[in-house]
Design a protein around this motif. Structure first.
Motif, PDB file in Angstrom:
ATOM      1  N   GLU A   1       0.854  -1.202   0.000  1.00 16.72           N
ATOM      2  CA  GLU A   1       0.000   0.000   0.000  1.00 16.72           C
ATOM      3  C   GLU A   1       0.883   1.242   0.000  1.00 16.72           C
ATOM      4  OE1 GLU A   1      -2.635   1.747  -0.627  1.00 16.72           O
ATOM      5  OE2 GLU A   1      -4.061   0.960   0.829  1.00 16.72           O
TER       6      GLU A   1
ATOM      7  N   ASN B   1     -14.243  -3.316   2.989  1.00 16.72           N
ATOM      8  CA  ASN B   1     -13.813  -2.285   3.939  1.00 16.72           C
ATOM      9  C   ASN B   1     -14.845  -1.166   3.927  1.00 16.72           C
ATOM     10  OD1 ASN B   1     -11.414  -3.721   4.232  1.00 16.72           O
ATOM     11  ND2 ASN B   1     -10.242  -2.392   2.872  1.00 16.72           N
TER      12      ASN B   1
ATOM     13  N   TYR C   1     -12.575  -5.131  -8.239  1.00 14.62           N
ATOM     14  CA  TYR C   1     -12.249  -4.209  -7.143  1.00 14.62           C
ATOM     15  C   TYR C   1     -13.116  -2.970  -7.294  1.00 14.62           C
ATOM     16  CZ  TYR C   1      -9.642  -0.786  -4.358  1.00 14.62           C
ATOM     17  OH  TYR C   1      -9.279   0.191  -3.445  1.00 14.62           O
TER      18      TYR C   1
HETATM   19  O1  6CM Z   1      -8.157  -0.457  -1.126  1.00 12.19           O
HETATM   20  C1  6CM Z   1      -7.029  -0.067  -0.903  1.00 12.19           C
HETATM   21  N1  6CM Z   1      -6.469  -0.112   0.301  1.00 12.19           N
HETATM   22  C2  6CM Z   1      -7.092  -0.632   1.480  1.00 12.19           C
HETATM   23  C3  6CM Z   1      -6.089  -0.828   2.567  1.00 12.19           C
HETATM   24  O2  6CM Z   1      -5.383   0.319   2.863  1.00 12.19           O
HETATM   25  C4  6CM Z   1      -8.218   0.234   1.968  1.00 12.19           C
HETATM   26  C5  6CM Z   1      -7.963   1.666   1.798  1.00 12.19           C
HETATM   27  C6  6CM Z   1      -8.862   2.555   1.642  1.00 12.19           C
HETATM   28  C7  6CM Z   1      -8.579   3.989   1.565  1.00 12.19           C
HETATM   29  C8  6CM Z   1      -8.619   4.501   0.192  1.00 12.19           C
HETATM   30  C9  6CM Z   1      -8.319   5.953   0.206  1.00 12.19           C
HETATM   31  C10 6CM Z   1      -7.522   6.308  -0.966  1.00 12.19           C
HETATM   32  C11 6CM Z   1      -7.149   7.718  -0.949  1.00 12.19           C
HETATM   33  C12 6CM Z   1      -5.667   7.825  -1.001  1.00 12.19           C
HETATM   34  C13 6CM Z   1      -5.185   9.142  -1.442  1.00 12.19           C
HETATM   35  C14 6CM Z   1      -5.164  10.132  -0.337  1.00 12.19           C
HETATM   36  C15 6CM Z   1      -6.352  11.011  -0.429  1.00 12.19           C
HETATM   37  C16 6CM Z   1      -6.010  12.431  -0.344  1.00 12.19           C
HETATM   38  C17 6CM Z   1      -7.171  13.252  -0.760  1.00 12.19           C
HETATM   39  C18 6CM Z   1      -6.840  14.680  -0.818  1.00 12.19           C
HETATM   40  C19 6CM Z   1      -6.469  15.202  -2.175  1.00 12.19           C
HETATM   41  O3  6CM Z   1      -9.394  -0.177   1.332  1.00 12.19           O
HETATM   42  C20 6CM Z   1      -6.183   0.495  -2.041  1.00 12.19           C
HETATM   43  C21 6CM Z   1      -6.455   1.942  -2.189  1.00 12.19           C
HETATM   44  C22 6CM Z   1      -5.735   2.521  -3.350  1.00 12.19           C
HETATM   45  C23 6CM Z   1      -5.975   3.984  -3.459  1.00 12.19           C
HETATM   46  C24 6CM Z   1      -5.333   4.577  -4.640  1.00 12.19           C
END
Ligand code: 6CM
Length: 246
Positions: free
Chosen positions: A103, A154, A201
């Motif tokens: 991640e 999740n 996904y």
């Molecule tokens: O599903 C993914 N990862 C899992 C384990 O960590 C979990 C995560 C969920 C969170 C997803 C949020 C993604 C946002 C990341 C960028 C930061 C946001 C900043 C916003 C401000 C501009 O389900 C993989 C997730 C892959 C994400 C690209």
């Protein structure tokens, strides 16, 4: 009912009642069931889904959606991965001990609660994306086998010990489902050599507060394909040379 002297009451079946008596369980069960059912539903003919990334067997679609000026684009990705099972995919996605290894958007991860062997609550902070504030998330995560499908769901939750928007971070809200199905040639036994896993996904992120739409969409466009490619090849590497777990 008629009982003879030799009959004894059977003990209840071995269910994990740490999970079923937990106050989150009805929600975990309902949302997981909904997400898994929707995961493999087609995007092809449906209005509004646009293909934004394609590489080998991977296809990623999004639907542009804004609520009060905030980007909430639902994302759906389909992929096919050789040499790993659905169960292995979900094991590596669910289990926190591997998370930092695949991640890349993660800054910190804390286990808030271990509800049961197949359900946990996590607090995560993500790397800051300029010019927006840093984000964090608090979500339950649940892995299950449902007929021919293994899936991890999740979904954001709350916890009094982890209040939102009190520090440097803005709390984002997420619903993610990784659903996987293995296949192998009819009449053969599944092996590392002949198994293929289809992946669906799905992710919907509510940024929880202001973030420039263009920046956010650009980040998603770059980060989601990177995540799925990295995660699937990570699982392939981890499994190489190990017996197949089906
Ligand atoms: O599903 C993914 N990862 C899992 C384990 O960590 C979990 C995560 C969920 C969170 C997803 C949020 C993604 C946002 C990341 C960028 C930061 C946001 C900043 C916003 C401000 C501009 O389900 C993989 C997730 C892959 C994400 C690209």
């Amino acid at each position: 009912s008629v009982h003879t002297r030799d009959e004894v009451e059977l003990p209840p079946p071995a269910i994990d009642n740490r999970l079923t008596v937990h106050p989150l369980w009805p929600e975990i069960d309902r949302i997981s069931t909904e997400q898994i059912q929707a995961a493999f539903e087609g995007v092809g003919g449906e209005i509004g889904w646009q293909l934004f990334a394609e590489e080998g067997d991977m296809r990623m679609y999004r639907r542009e959606m804004e609520v009060d000026g905030m980007v909430m684009d639902p994302l759906k990705a389909m992929h096919k991965v050789r040499g790993v099972s659905a169960r292995e995919m979900c094991h590596y996605f669910f289990n926190p001990r591997y998370r930092y290894e695949w991640e890349t958007t993660l800054e910190t991860m804390t286990i808030v609660e271990e509800i049961s062997s197949d359900a946990m609550v996590f607090h995560q902070t993500f790397k800051r994306i300029w010019p927006a504030s840093q984000r964090d998330a608090l979500f339950w995560s649940h892995v299950r086998a449902d007929r021919d499908t293994y899936a991890v769901t999740n979904h954001s939750t709350t916890n009094v010990d982890y209040p939102a928007n009190t520090g440097a971070c803005i709390r984002l809200f997420v619903t993610v489902c990784l659903a996987c199905r293995s296949s192998y040639p009819a009449g053969e036994r599944p092996t590392r050599e002949n198994v293929t896993t289809s992946i669906a996904y799905c992710s919907t992120v509510n940024p929880g507060g202001w973030a420039p739409a263009g920046v956010l969409r650009a980040v998603y466009k770059r980060e989601y394909p990177k995540f799925l490619k990295r995660f699937t090849s990570y699982v392939q590497e981890q499994c190489r040379g190990k017996p197949l777990a089906i």
